[in-house]
Design an enzyme around this catalytic site. Structure first.
Site, PDB file in Angstrom:
ATOM      1  N   GLY A 154      -2.995  -1.865   0.278  1.00 51.60           N
ATOM      2  CA  GLY A 154      -3.159  -1.457   1.673  1.00 51.60           C
ATOM      3  C   GLY A 154      -2.246  -2.189   2.640  1.00 51.60           C
ATOM      4  N   GLU A 213      -3.487  -4.495 -10.041  1.00 48.01           N
ATOM      5  CA  GLU A 213      -3.364  -4.312  -8.599  1.00 48.01           C
ATOM      6  C   GLU A 213      -3.173  -5.669  -7.927  1.00 48.01           C
ATOM      7  OE1 GLU A 213      -5.141  -0.364  -7.227  1.00 48.01           O
ATOM      8  OE2 GLU A 213      -6.739  -1.827  -7.136  1.00 48.01           O
ATOM      9  N   GLY A 239      -4.582   4.225  -3.245  1.00 46.08           N
ATOM     10  CA  GLY A 239      -5.578   4.142  -2.175  1.00 46.08           C
ATOM     11  C   GLY A 239      -5.174   5.029  -1.006  1.00 46.08           C
ATOM     12  N   GLY A 240      -4.496   4.436  -0.037  1.00 43.83           N
ATOM     13  CA  GLY A 240      -4.151   5.132   1.210  1.00 43.83           C
ATOM     14  C   GLY A 240      -3.520   6.503   0.999  1.00 43.83           C
ATOM     15  N   HIS A 287     -12.576  -3.742  -8.487  1.00 37.32           N
ATOM     16  CA  HIS A 287     -11.583  -3.586  -7.417  1.00 37.32           C
ATOM     17  C   HIS A 287     -11.554  -4.862  -6.573  1.00 37.32           C
ATOM     18  CE1 HIS A 287      -9.512  -2.107  -3.863  1.00 37.32           C
ATOM     19  NE2 HIS A 287      -9.031  -1.156  -4.643  1.00 37.32           N
ATOM     20  N   ASN A 292      -8.274   6.517  -5.192  1.00 40.95           N
ATOM     21  CA  ASN A 292      -9.452   5.778  -4.733  1.00 40.95           C
ATOM     22  C   ASN A 292      -9.605   6.055  -3.242  1.00 40.95           C
ATOM     23  OD1 ASN A 292     -11.387   3.918  -3.981  1.00 40.95           O
ATOM     24  ND2 ASN A 292     -10.045   2.123  -4.215  1.00 40.95           N
ATOM     25  N   TRP A 293     -10.607   6.847  -2.902  1.00 42.08           N
ATOM     26  CA  TRP A 293     -10.777   7.252  -1.494  1.00 42.08           C
ATOM     27  C   TRP A 293     -11.469   6.168  -0.660  1.00 42.08           C
ATOM     28  CZ3 TRP A 293     -12.668  13.094  -1.637  1.00 42.08           C
ATOM     29  CH2 TRP A 293     -11.665  13.873  -2.235  1.00 42.08           C
ATOM     30  N   LYS A 294     -11.901   5.107  -1.313  1.00 46.48           N
ATOM     31  CA  LYS A 294     -12.616   4.016  -0.626  1.00 46.48           C
ATOM     32  C   LYS A 294     -13.750   4.610   0.230  1.00 46.48           C
ATOM     33  CE  LYS A 294      -8.353   1.436  -0.686  1.00 46.48           C
ATOM     34  NZ  LYS A 294      -7.812   0.110  -0.530  1.00 46.48           N
ATOM     35  N   GLU A 329     -11.422  -5.318  -3.522  1.00 45.26           N
ATOM     36  CA  GLU A 329     -12.326  -5.309  -2.351  1.00 45.26           C
ATOM     37  C   GLU A 329     -13.746  -5.664  -2.775  1.00 45.26           C
ATOM     38  OE1 GLU A 329     -11.152  -1.431  -0.915  1.00 45.26           O
ATOM     39  OE2 GLU A 329      -9.195  -2.261  -0.411  1.00 45.26           O
ATOM     40  N   SER A 352      -0.073   0.075  -2.744  1.00 45.74           N
ATOM     41  CA  SER A 352       0.874   0.783  -1.876  1.00 45.74           C
ATOM     42  C   SER A 352       1.809   1.724  -2.638  1.00 45.74           C
ATOM     43  CB  SER A 352       1.665  -0.219  -1.024  1.00 45.74           C
ATOM     44  OG  SER A 352       0.783  -0.964  -0.191  1.00 45.74           O
TER      45      SER A 352
END
Ligand code: PEP
Length: 255
Positions: free
Chosen positions: A178, A172, A239-240, A100, A11-13, A102, A218
């Site tokens: 994150g 998640e 993610g990151g 998600h 997930n590149w956000k 977010e 993470s």
């Protein structure tokens, strides 16, 4: 891990414009060459919608899947700011994330809306990644399982058994996204086993046995192997670390 094919999704956000995104995707495609031969795992990249088509084109000819980070339920219409499942497919995408944390926390998306998005994406042929997860407060209050069950039941309302073949659940924990804090392998396995049990109650045991449940929060090269060794963990939503080709390729090549 039964017969479930592992899925590693990035997930590149809201990161990467076209040039950098295509470079990242091409690096991932080069580094994941062996995955094609293994056949026991799939890779999915979810770039921002503005570069979905460019990224899909840059990995065409590989087995890498491309998807959106959210999707509307309707094929088209007066929905300012949304992208439709038809548009995702037209851009070369095959999948979409919904729910998600977010989206839930920053954009106030609720379970009813997530259910609409999920069903719309399924109706238009997409592979759908449904994210669920508890906050730190909910975990500390001992409410993790009821929260997961509520999110699952509401998001999956009206989804058919046949459609479930195209639903991937991503557990998640919000407190692990994150933050650098990962759920321990035991915490993750417990939650995944619980989620599989709820899917079995909503549908049936054989459906639950085929449903892929990803862990997200993470995930890094240093923790992916122990997470993936758990019986009910069928992949990762990253993610990151998905923004770093070397790290992501190592995650894809979990042992
Ligand atoms: C995510 O955004 O879905 C996620 C799991 O992020 P991170 O890997 O950075 O925790």
């Amino acid at each position: 891990m039964a017969t479930r094919k592992a899925l590693i999704a990035g997930n590149w956000k809201m990161y990467k414009t076209a040039r950098d995104g295509c470079q990242l995707a091409e690096a991932v495609a080069r580094g994941c060459g062996q995955v094609d031969q293994r056949g026991d795992r799939q890779v999915l990249l979810c770039p921002p919608a503005t570069i979905l088509a460019a990224v899909a084109a840059s990995v065409s000819g590989s087995t890498i899947l491309v998807g959106a980070q959210n999707v509307c339920w309707a094929g088209e219409g007066a929905f300012t700011g949304e992208i439709s499942p038809t548009m995702v497919r037209d851009a070369g995408g095959q999948a979409a994330i919904v729910g998600h944390s977010e989206r839930r926390q920053l954009f106030f998306e609720n379970d009813e809306l997530i259910n609409q998005r999920l069903r719309g994406g399924l109706a238009h042929g997409l592979l759908m990644l449904l994210c669920i997860g508890e906050t730190l407060a909910e975990r500390e209050e001992g409410r993790t399982f009821p929260i997961l069950e509520g999110q699952l039941r509401q998001a999956l309302a009206g989804v058919t058994t046949e459609e479930m073949a195209r639903v991937v659940v991503a557990y998640e924990p919000v407190w692990a996204i994150g933050t650098g804090k990962t759920a321990s392998k035991e915490q993750a396995q417990d939650a995944h086993a619980f989620v599989r049990g709820v899917v079995a109650e909503i549908f049936e045991k054989s459906v639950a046995a085929q449903t892929r449940i990803l862990y997200g929060g993470s995930v890094k090269p240093g923790n992916v192997d122990e997470l993936m060794a758990q019986e009910d963990i069928d992949g990762a939503l990253v993610g990151g670390a998905a923004l770093d080709p070397e790290a992501f390729i190592r995650i894809v090549n979990f042992r």
